[in-house]
Design an enzyme around this catalytic site. Structure first.
Site, PDB file in Angstrom:
ATOM      1  N   HIS A 123       0.876  -1.179   0.000  1.00  0.00           N
ATOM      2  CA  HIS A 123       0.000   0.000   0.000  1.00  0.00           C
ATOM      3  C   HIS A 123       0.918   1.235   0.000  1.00  0.00           C
ATOM      4  O   HIS A 123       2.016   1.186   0.555  1.00  0.00           O
ATOM      5  CB  HIS A 123      -0.843  -0.056   1.274  1.00  0.00           C
ATOM      6  CG  HIS A 123      -1.925   0.964   1.386  1.00  0.00           C
ATOM      7  ND1 HIS A 123      -1.692   2.242   1.805  1.00  0.00           N
ATOM      8  CD2 HIS A 123      -3.260   0.884   1.155  1.00  0.00           C
ATOM      9  CE1 HIS A 123      -2.837   2.916   1.827  1.00  0.00           C
ATOM     10  NE2 HIS A 123      -3.802   2.113   1.434  1.00  0.00           N
ATOM     11  N   ASP A 200       2.996  -4.808   7.957  1.00  0.00           N
ATOM     12  CA  ASP A 200       1.795  -3.989   7.841  1.00  0.00           C
ATOM     13  C   ASP A 200       0.595  -4.923   7.999  1.00  0.00           C
ATOM     14  O   ASP A 200       0.259  -5.685   7.098  1.00  0.00           O
ATOM     15  CB  ASP A 200       1.792  -3.295   6.470  1.00  0.00           C
ATOM     16  CG  ASP A 200       0.469  -2.586   6.177  1.00  0.00           C
ATOM     17  OD1 ASP A 200      -0.473  -2.717   6.979  1.00  0.00           O
ATOM     18  OD2 ASP A 200       0.388  -1.907   5.137  1.00  0.00           O
ATOM     19  N   GLN A 203      -4.486  -5.415   6.864  1.00  0.00           N
ATOM     20  CA  GLN A 203      -5.468  -6.336   6.258  1.00  0.00           C
ATOM     21  C   GLN A 203      -5.420  -7.730   6.867  1.00  0.00           C
ATOM     22  O   GLN A 203      -6.130  -8.621   6.399  1.00  0.00           O
ATOM     23  CB  GLN A 203      -5.245  -6.423   4.745  1.00  0.00           C
ATOM     24  CG  GLN A 203      -5.456  -5.114   4.004  1.00  0.00           C
ATOM     25  CD  GLN A 203      -6.920  -4.656   3.988  1.00  0.00           C
ATOM     26  OE1 GLN A 203      -7.840  -5.440   4.242  1.00  0.00           O
ATOM     27  NE2 GLN A 203      -7.148  -3.385   3.715  1.00  0.00           N
ATOM     28  N   LYS A 226     -10.473  -0.742  10.481  1.00  0.00           N
ATOM     29  CA  LYS A 226     -10.647  -1.929   9.642  1.00  0.00           C
ATOM     30  C   LYS A 226     -11.027  -3.143  10.484  1.00  0.00           C
ATOM     31  O   LYS A 226     -11.301  -4.216   9.961  1.00  0.00           O
ATOM     32  CB  LYS A 226      -9.366  -2.209   8.864  1.00  0.00           C
ATOM     33  CG  LYS A 226      -9.073  -1.144   7.808  1.00  0.00           C
ATOM     34  CD  LYS A 226      -7.861  -1.493   6.998  1.00  0.00           C
ATOM     35  CE  LYS A 226      -7.300  -0.298   6.261  1.00  0.00           C
ATOM     36  NZ  LYS A 226      -8.075   0.094   5.093  1.00  0.00           N
ATOM     37  N   CYS A 362      -4.706   2.417  -3.763  1.00  0.00           N
ATOM     38  CA  CYS A 362      -3.485   2.946  -3.135  1.00  0.00           C
ATOM     39  C   CYS A 362      -2.304   1.996  -3.316  1.00  0.00           C
ATOM     40  O   CYS A 362      -1.510   1.794  -2.385  1.00  0.00           O
ATOM     41  CB  CYS A 362      -3.691   3.241  -1.650  1.00  0.00           C
ATOM     42  SG  CYS A 362      -4.909   4.504  -1.358  1.00  0.00           S
TER      43      CYS A 362
HETATM   44  N1  PMP Z   1      -1.826  -0.863   4.545  1.00  0.00           N
HETATM   45  C1  PMP Z   1      -2.772  -1.614   3.960  1.00  0.00           C
HETATM   46  C2  PMP Z   1      -2.409  -2.991   3.490  1.00  0.00           C
HETATM   47  C3  PMP Z   1      -4.070  -1.111   3.821  1.00  0.00           C
HETATM   48  O1  PMP Z   1      -5.000  -1.862   3.243  1.00  0.00           O
HETATM   49  C4  PMP Z   1      -4.358   0.180   4.292  1.00  0.00           C
HETATM   50  C5  PMP Z   1      -5.757   0.776   4.152  1.00  0.00           C
HETATM   51  N2  PMP Z   1      -6.328   0.602   2.894  1.00  0.00           N
HETATM   52  C6  PMP Z   1      -3.351   0.927   4.888  1.00  0.00           C
HETATM   53  C7  PMP Z   1      -2.098   0.366   5.006  1.00  0.00           C
HETATM   54  C8  PMP Z   1      -3.568   2.310   5.412  1.00  0.00           C
HETATM   55  O2  PMP Z   1      -4.449   2.284   6.485  1.00  0.00           O
HETATM   56  P1  PMP Z   1      -5.031   3.649   7.096  1.00  0.00           P
HETATM   57  O3  PMP Z   1      -5.559   4.430   5.941  1.00  0.00           O
HETATM   58  O4  PMP Z   1      -6.094   3.175   8.019  1.00  0.00           O
HETATM   59  O5  PMP Z   1      -3.918   4.337   7.785  1.00  0.00           O
END
Ligand code: PMP
Length: 403
Positions: A123, A200, A203, A226, A362
């Site tokens: 991401h 990270d 997910q 999430k 993203c």
């Molecule tokens: N890493 C991953 C794998 C994600 O899916 C996301 C959210 N789509 C993020 C980081 C970023 O999370 P946040 O926007 O809640 O900070």
């Protein structure tokens, strides 16, 4: 325990609303999850009955709010099986957790010519903070390549590690392809080279139990929203021996022991990394969300979502022109149908009451690797049903017929 999906759905008031006169089918859980009543009620209750700034307060409400906030830290510690609450830093979410680490770790350990390893499927929030650090320090970003099937090339990974490697940063689960990465191997191999690892967990945390001591990662980031908690709260886990060595991220109240114009000394862990008033209502609500999923059981949630994902892949694979991106090991399915643009597919599904996400998710470097601009993504949560999968499949077929 039997998985009482009807009872679970009753806990989420939003699930019974309709959009465009159609029952809502919410399949955008990878972006954010809906909130159970107990989480929202905990927030309302705290604002109505407890609210006061935490720490530093001698009065009753402040102490009660502090107790709730600190008890929440213990709930998080237990949920991820960290050794100590010193290892649980509250942040605004995964993004802030990674920015904090990239800054503090970078200040202490990264210099010119050093290397940071990320993967192709990260991401943006696990790429850009490291890129910014590389620019500041004259360091280099190295990238673990990926197979066409959406799996990391582990041989190539090992070859990337060298004496200049300072940290490895990798997603536990891909938010685009649902790939569950072999993080145990990634961590073991990095440690054999004396390199720490950030996972990270944005997910993974919502879908299966994570155990910091078993994983043995050095850092781990996730977002509350999430995992059925409110927005604006997340966690950076770090091994105490690492966090101890890192300088603070932001300066301000709470993160200090003493301040003078000549010199400031810093608070103990984890407060050294928590400048300013924390979102203590959100941390409390995060704890209630973790209690909620723990009561259902992470293993039960995993089983439910696994069977839903398998059923959806199987049903969707029968649609003419269906193309999947990645293995969908976990509760995420990225797809395209024929040459229907993902935006058209998403917009038309929306008119049927079906919420999916479209675009690059993203993860632009991953899109480039896949040779596409974007996908349609359905992502599942503990409250989704096979009937909702059927609605998605029928919806996709209907859209396909229109083209
Ligand atoms: N890493 C991953 C794998 C994600 O899916 C996301 C959210 N789509 C993020 C980081 C970023 O999370 P946040 O926007 O809640 O900070």
């Amino acid at each position: 325990m039997t998985y009482d999906i009807n009872k679970i759905r009753e806990d989420f008031p939003i699930l019974s609303r309709s959009v465009y006169g159609k029952p809502l089918v919410y399949l955008d859980n990878g972006a954010t999850t809906q909130k159970p009543r107990c989480v929202v009620e905990a927030m309302v209750d705290e604002y109505y009955n407890v609210n006061a700034n935490v720490h530093r307060g001698v009065h009753f409400l402040s102490q009660q709010a502090t107790d709730l906030h600190e008890a929440s830290r213990e709930t998080v510690r237990r949920f991820i099986n960290a050794r100590s609450i010193s290892e649980v830093v509250f942040t605004r979410g995964t993004t802030e957790s990674i920015n904090l680490l990239a800054f503090s770790f970078g200040e202490a350990f990264v210099g010119e010519g050093d290397e940071i390893v990320v993967s192709t499927m990260e991401h943006h929030s696990n790429i850009v903070p490291w890129q910014l650090l590389c620019q500041r320090k004259g360091a280099k970003l190295r990238v673990i390549p990926m197979t066409d099937e959406g799996r990391l090339c582990m041989d190539e990974y090992e070859k990337l590690l060298n004496p200049r490697t300072r940290i490895v940063c990798c997603a536990h689960v891909s938010n685009v392809m649902g790939t569950v990465n072999p993080v145990e191997d990634i961590i073991r191999i990095a440690h054999a080279h004396d390199v720490p690892v950030l996972i990270d967990g944005a997910q993974s945390t919502p879908h299966f139990s994570v155990d910091m001591q078993a994983l043995d990662c050095d850092f781990f980031a996730f977002s509350g929203h999430k995992v059925y908690a409110p927005t604006g709260v997340g966690v950076l886990y770090g091994k105490e021996e690492w966090l101890d060595k890192l300088p603070p991220y932001q300066g301000g109240g709470d993160m200090i022991k003493t301040v003078s114009f000549e010199r400031t000394t810093f608070n103990a862990l984890p407060y050294k990394f928590e400048a300013g008033t924390p979102d203590y209502v959100a941390t409390h609500a995060l704890a209630r969300a973790l209690d909620y999923v723990s009561a259902i059981g992470m293993d039960n949630i995993f089983q439910h979502e696994q069977s839903l994902t398998r059923y959806a892949r199987q049903q969707m694979s029968q649609i003419e022109g269906m193309k999947f991106f990645g293995p969908s090991d976990d509760a995420v399915i990225s797809f395209q149908v024929g040459d229907i643009h993902h935006l058209d597919m998403g917009t038309l599904l929306d008119r049927l009451g079906i919420a999916v996400r479209t675009g690059h998710h993203c993860a632009e470097p991953l899109m480039r690797r896949l040779g596409i601009e974007g996908t349609c993504r359905a992502s599942f949560a503990l409250y989704n049903t096979t009937e909702e999968v059927d609605a998605l499949v029928a919806g996709i077929k209907r859209v396909a017929m229109m083209f």
